[in-house]
Design a protein around this motif. Structure first.
Motif, short mmCIF file in Angstrom:
data_model
loop_
_atom_site.label_atom_id
_atom_site.label_comp_id
_atom_site.label_asym_id
_atom_site.label_seq_id
_atom_site.Cartn_x
_atom_site.Cartn_y
_atom_site.Cartn_z
N GLY A 132 44.11 33.08 34.56
CA GLY A 132 44.23 31.68 34.22
C GLY A 132 44.02 31.45 32.73
O GLY A 132 43.86 32.38 31.95
N PRO A 133 43.99 30.17 32.32
CA PRO A 133 43.91 29.85 30.88
C PRO A 133 42.67 30.40 30.20
O PRO A 133 42.71 30.73 29.01
CB PRO A 133 43.91 28.32 30.88
CG PRO A 133 44.50 27.92 32.18
CD PRO A 133 44.13 28.97 33.16
N ASP A 134 41.56 30.50 30.92
CA ASP A 134 40.33 30.98 30.31
C ASP A 134 40.15 32.48 30.42
O ASP A 134 39.10 33.02 30.07
CB ASP A 134 39.11 30.28 30.92
CG ASP A 134 39.00 30.52 32.43
OD1 ASP A 134 39.92 31.17 32.99
OD2 ASP A 134 38.01 30.06 33.03
N GLY A 135 41.19 33.18 30.91
CA GLY A 135 41.13 34.63 31.05
C GLY A 135 40.54 35.11 32.34
O GLY A 135 40.50 36.32 32.61
N SER A 136 40.05 34.18 33.19
CA SER A 136 39.49 34.59 34.47
C SER A 136 40.61 35.03 35.41
O SER A 136 41.74 34.53 35.35
CB SER A 136 38.71 33.44 35.10
OG SER A 136 39.57 32.32 35.32
N ALA A 137 40.29 35.98 36.28
CA ALA A 137 41.30 36.54 37.19
C ALA A 137 41.41 35.72 38.46
O ALA A 137 40.42 35.51 39.17
CB ALA A 137 40.94 37.98 37.52
N PHE A 138 42.62 35.22 38.74
CA PHE A 138 42.89 34.58 40.01
C PHE A 138 43.11 35.62 41.12
O PHE A 138 43.00 35.31 42.29
CB PHE A 138 44.15 33.70 39.91
CG PHE A 138 44.00 32.52 39.01
CD1 PHE A 138 42.75 32.12 38.55
CD2 PHE A 138 45.11 31.79 38.63
CE1 PHE A 138 42.61 31.01 37.73
CE2 PHE A 138 44.99 30.68 37.81
CZ PHE A 138 43.73 30.29 37.36
N GLY A 139 43.45 36.81 40.70
CA GLY A 139 43.67 37.90 41.64
C GLY A 139 43.79 39.20 40.89
O GLY A 139 44.29 39.22 39.76
N ASP A 140 43.28 40.29 41.49
CA ASP A 140 43.31 41.60 40.84
C ASP A 140 43.47 42.63 41.95
O ASP A 140 42.53 42.92 42.68
CB ASP A 140 42.01 41.83 40.06
CG ASP A 140 42.15 42.92 39.01
OD1 ASP A 140 43.25 43.49 38.89
OD2 ASP A 140 41.15 43.22 38.32
N MET A 141 44.67 43.17 42.08
CA MET A 141 45.01 43.98 43.25
C MET A 141 45.71 45.27 42.84
O MET A 141 46.56 45.26 41.95
CB MET A 141 45.94 43.17 44.17
CG MET A 141 46.10 43.71 45.56
SD MET A 141 44.66 43.43 46.61
CE MET A 141 44.56 41.64 46.60
N ILE A 142 45.34 46.36 43.50
CA ILE A 142 46.04 47.63 43.32
C ILE A 142 46.99 47.82 44.49
O ILE A 142 46.56 47.81 45.66
CB ILE A 142 45.06 48.81 43.24
CG1 ILE A 142 44.17 48.67 42.00
CG2 ILE A 142 45.81 50.14 43.19
CD1 ILE A 142 43.08 49.72 41.90
N PHE A 143 48.26 47.97 44.18
CA PHE A 143 49.28 48.23 45.20
C PHE A 143 49.53 49.73 45.24
O PHE A 143 49.83 50.35 44.22
CB PHE A 143 50.58 47.50 44.86
CG PHE A 143 50.57 46.05 45.23
CD1 PHE A 143 51.22 45.60 46.36
CD2 PHE A 143 49.89 45.13 44.44
CE1 PHE A 143 51.21 44.26 46.70
CE2 PHE A 143 49.86 43.79 44.76
CZ PHE A 143 50.53 43.34 45.90
#
Length: 387
Positions: A132-143
């Motif tokens: 998001g705008p502040d650099g926080s992760a909305f999602g972090d996934m390894i496929f």
């Protein structure tokens, strides 16, 4: 220590182990109950318009897709070259719909079997991080690996693992994973119907060759061909005539930061309606790169107004109105200005023939068969008189 005391301690140890195993199994069961059939990134769909960055990382390296407008994305590692907006949007929608099917291994020593270990040298998974705008992760996934199972909805399944979590999953998402950075860019550079081209000129080391035709539908000919002594190489000539009808990048870099390279030649194309397209080609590390420019030539456009109306293969007029051709040339020039593009190797060959590649000497005519001559009559030997 008495035998009875040992037995008690052993029983107590076994009981603790059983309780621990039950707790672990119960925790996994609770996790499964929490996620199976549920969205793995439940908050993403409501925040899609807030996404400003997508990081893609694999063993080969990483790249970043950045939003710079409501419907405009760029790739930071390619000088902020435009990314394919539709492809990025499809990826985000697919991640928002990523749905857990069932839990898989939670043992780190087994992650490599389904390619969900942390990204590093030699790994085969692909990590997608949505920010998001502040650099926080909305999602972090390894496929990891695609699953061999296809659900009833015919949606592809993958083995996945949320970064930093021990539990891996089989999950369902209509996602297309691309680890090649260039595949995320706006790859189309030039799209012009081959029916619209009237000429192409190639200059290599100061020597020029030109092919042309008088009107749409005619076969291209080689200017300056000596019909009595030469014949065209039809395959190479035809390849040149259509070489600029569709140009797509294999890679891109800012032209002012690129090495000079070794010149390969300049090729210029003309359409019947006045678009002139020029490519300056160079070799960098054995690969062909091109600067591309386009302009509008009113003289060429004026000459073509005398031609009979014709349509291309798509049913569009071959000779477009002057204002349309001018706008089309301007759009190409604006899109390609300041960039150096790597082109497919076969396309580079098609674009840079020398004159000797376009024509060859006619084979010598076979000698005429000799006409047989009649043998001169021979005089009969005199018959001796009878005795």
């Amino acid at each position: 220590m008495r035998r009875s005391t040992l037995a008690i301690l052993l029983g107590f140890t076994l009981a603790l182990a059983a309780v621990g195993a039950w707790l672990v199994a119960n925790k996994i069961a609770q996790t499964s109950a929490d996620l199976s059939g549920q969205l793995m990134l439940p908050g993403l769909k409501a925040r899609l318009n807030d996404v400003t960055e997508v990081d893609v990382a694999g063993a080969e390296g990483r790249f970043t897709l950045k939003r710079v407008g409501a419907d405009h994305w760029v790739m930071a590692e390619k000088g902020d070259y435009p990314a394919d907006f539709g492809k990025v949007q499809r990826l985000l929608l697919a991640l928002a719909d990523l749905r857990a099917i069932e839990p898989k291994t939670a043992r780190p020593d087994r992650f490599h079997f389904i390619d969900v270990e942390d990204i590093g040298p030699g790994t085969r998974g692909l990590q997608l991080t949505v920010k998001g705008p502040d650099g926080s992760a909305f999602g972090d996934m390894i496929f990891g690996k695609p699953s061999s199972v296809m659900g009833a909805a015919k949606v592809p399944r993958f083995f996945v693992r949320p970064v930093g979590q021990p539990q891996s999953w089989e999950a369902e998402a209509d996602v297309r994973l691309e680890r090649d950075a260039a595949q995320w860019l706006e790859r189309d550079l030039v799209v012009i119907s081959p029916d619209r081209f009237r000429a192409a000129s190639v200059t290599i080391d100061g020597a020029a060759a030109r092919i042309s035709r008088a009107k749409p539908g005619d076969v291209f000919s080689l200017d300056g061909l000596d019909p009595g002594a030469e014949q065209v190489k039809a395959a190479r000539l035809n390849a040149l005539s259509v070489a600029a009808s569709y140009l797509a990048l294999e890679d891109v870099q800012p032209a002012d930061k690129a090495p000079a390279g070794t010149p390969l030649g300049r090729v210029s194309f003309e359409t019947f309606d006045g678009i002139t397209l020029t490519l300056d080609l160079v070799s960098i590390d054995g690969q062909g790169w091109a600067r591309i420019d386009a302009a509008f030539d009113p003289v060429i456009a004026g000459e073509s107004r005398l031609l009979d109306p014709a349509q291309d293969a798509g049913g569009q007029p071959v000779v477009r109105p002057a204002e349309d051709a001018r706008a089309e040339a301007g759009a190409i020039a604006a899109r390609t200005k300041g960039w150096l593009y790597r082109l497919d190797g076969t396309r580079v060959i098609d674009l840079t023939p020398k004159r000797a590649d376009l024509a060859e000497p006619k084979p010598a005519a076979p000698p005429a068969p000799e006409t047989p001559t009649e043998a001169a009559p021979t005089e009969a030997a005199p018959v001796p008189p009878a005795q």
